[in-house]
Design a protein around this motif. Sequence first.
Motif, PDB file in Angstrom:
ATOM      1  N   ARG A  86      68.198  34.819   9.822  1.00  0.00           N
ATOM      2  CA  ARG A  86      68.353  36.280   9.796  1.00  0.00           C
ATOM      3  C   ARG A  86      67.064  36.951   9.348  1.00  0.00           C
ATOM      4  NH1 ARG A  86      69.007  40.058   6.054  1.00  0.00           N
ATOM      5  NH2 ARG A  86      70.183  41.952   6.578  1.00  0.00           N
ATOM      6  N   ASP A  87      66.439  36.436   8.300  1.00  0.00           N
ATOM      7  CA  ASP A  87      65.212  37.038   7.797  1.00  0.00           C
ATOM      8  C   ASP A  87      64.119  37.037   8.860  1.00  0.00           C
ATOM      9  OD1 ASP A  87      66.434  37.486   5.397  1.00  0.00           O
ATOM     10  OD2 ASP A  87      65.535  35.755   4.380  1.00  0.00           O
ATOM     11  N   MET A  90      65.267  39.720  11.736  1.00  0.00           N
ATOM     12  CA  MET A  90      65.537  41.131  11.472  1.00  0.00           C
ATOM     13  C   MET A  90      64.503  42.091  12.029  1.00  0.00           C
ATOM     14  SD  MET A  90      68.441  41.969  10.372  1.00  0.00           S
ATOM     15  CE  MET A  90      68.060  43.664   9.915  1.00  0.00           C
ATOM     16  N   VAL A 117      75.567  36.041  12.774  1.00  0.00           N
ATOM     17  CA  VAL A 117      74.748  36.036  11.569  1.00  0.00           C
ATOM     18  C   VAL A 117      74.368  37.456  11.170  1.00  0.00           C
ATOM     19  CG1 VAL A 117      72.565  35.221  10.567  1.00  0.00           C
ATOM     20  CG2 VAL A 117      73.875  33.731  12.100  1.00  0.00           C
ATOM     21  N   GLU A 118      74.166  38.317  12.163  1.00  0.00           N
ATOM     22  CA  GLU A 118      73.805  39.708  11.881  1.00  0.00           C
ATOM     23  C   GLU A 118      74.237  40.596  13.035  1.00  0.00           C
ATOM     24  OE1 GLU A 118      73.523  42.443  10.176  1.00  0.00           O
ATOM     25  OE2 GLU A 118      72.022  41.463   8.899  1.00  0.00           O
ATOM     26  N   ALA A 132      79.215  40.717  11.194  1.00  0.00           N
ATOM     27  CA  ALA A 132      78.421  39.688  10.540  1.00  0.00           C
ATOM     28  C   ALA A 132      79.345  38.757   9.773  1.00  0.00           C
ATOM     29  CB  ALA A 132      77.409  40.328   9.592  1.00  0.00           C
TER      30      ALA A 132
END
Length: 262
Positions: A86-87, A90, A117-118, A132
């Motif tokens: 995710r990081d 994003m 995940v997002e 999510a």
Amino acid sequence: MRHNSAQAPSVVDRVLGVFSAFTPERPALSLSELSRRTGLPLSTTHRIVGELARRGALERQDDGQYRVGLWLWEVASLAPRGMGLRDAAMPFLEDLYEATHENVQLAVLDAPEVVYVERISGRNAVNVVSRAGGRLAAHATGVGLVLLANAPAEVQEEILSCPLKRYTPKTISSAEELRRVLADVRRDGFAISDRQVELVSLSIAAPVYGPEDSVVAAISIVVPAAPSVDARTFLPAVRAAARGISRSLGAPRAARVPRLLS
């Protein structure tokens, strides 16, 4: 989670059963509801819930009901296919949203389902049922078709051998059709899931590659299913975002010149 087998459930089974009792529709449950949903005696439920609450895995509200606790989220954030992915994704998900102002999603495969995940939701975008941390059947979603098309053959065959859940009359419902669609996705490098989950929307998805050039995730946008909407016009933006995430994850293929759409 009912325990009807002759063998008594283990402590781990019981603890996981308590967590499984919570759902998006019922995120808060009383002790008696937890006992009923898990099939455990009330005394056993009371003991397990008490231990989990002391560790912060559950939180007790003022009304006596319990919710999943923050400590569990902290542990879950360590999952390599979750927060790390995710990081990395994003910035590209946000760029895709700004370019389209449609719902943007990132998912991984946990066959026979995908786990989101997002998700970034547009205020005026079409309604979506994903969330999510939520799940949907892989064969019915754009991200799921991308992930299944690139999954190991044994994973594909296992899903093809099972009944396929139907959400709408447009949902893929036969193994023959799914096999054909997966072959098309592998050939084309993207998937369009047209009104398979909701009749008001369709999704456009592309694969995300990891350091070993294997597909580790998929991204998609969800747009209205309307005659005025040409799904293919969104493909360049979706594929560019997927390529950016792949590059961030160290995928060798992300450094190569992309194939132009025909």
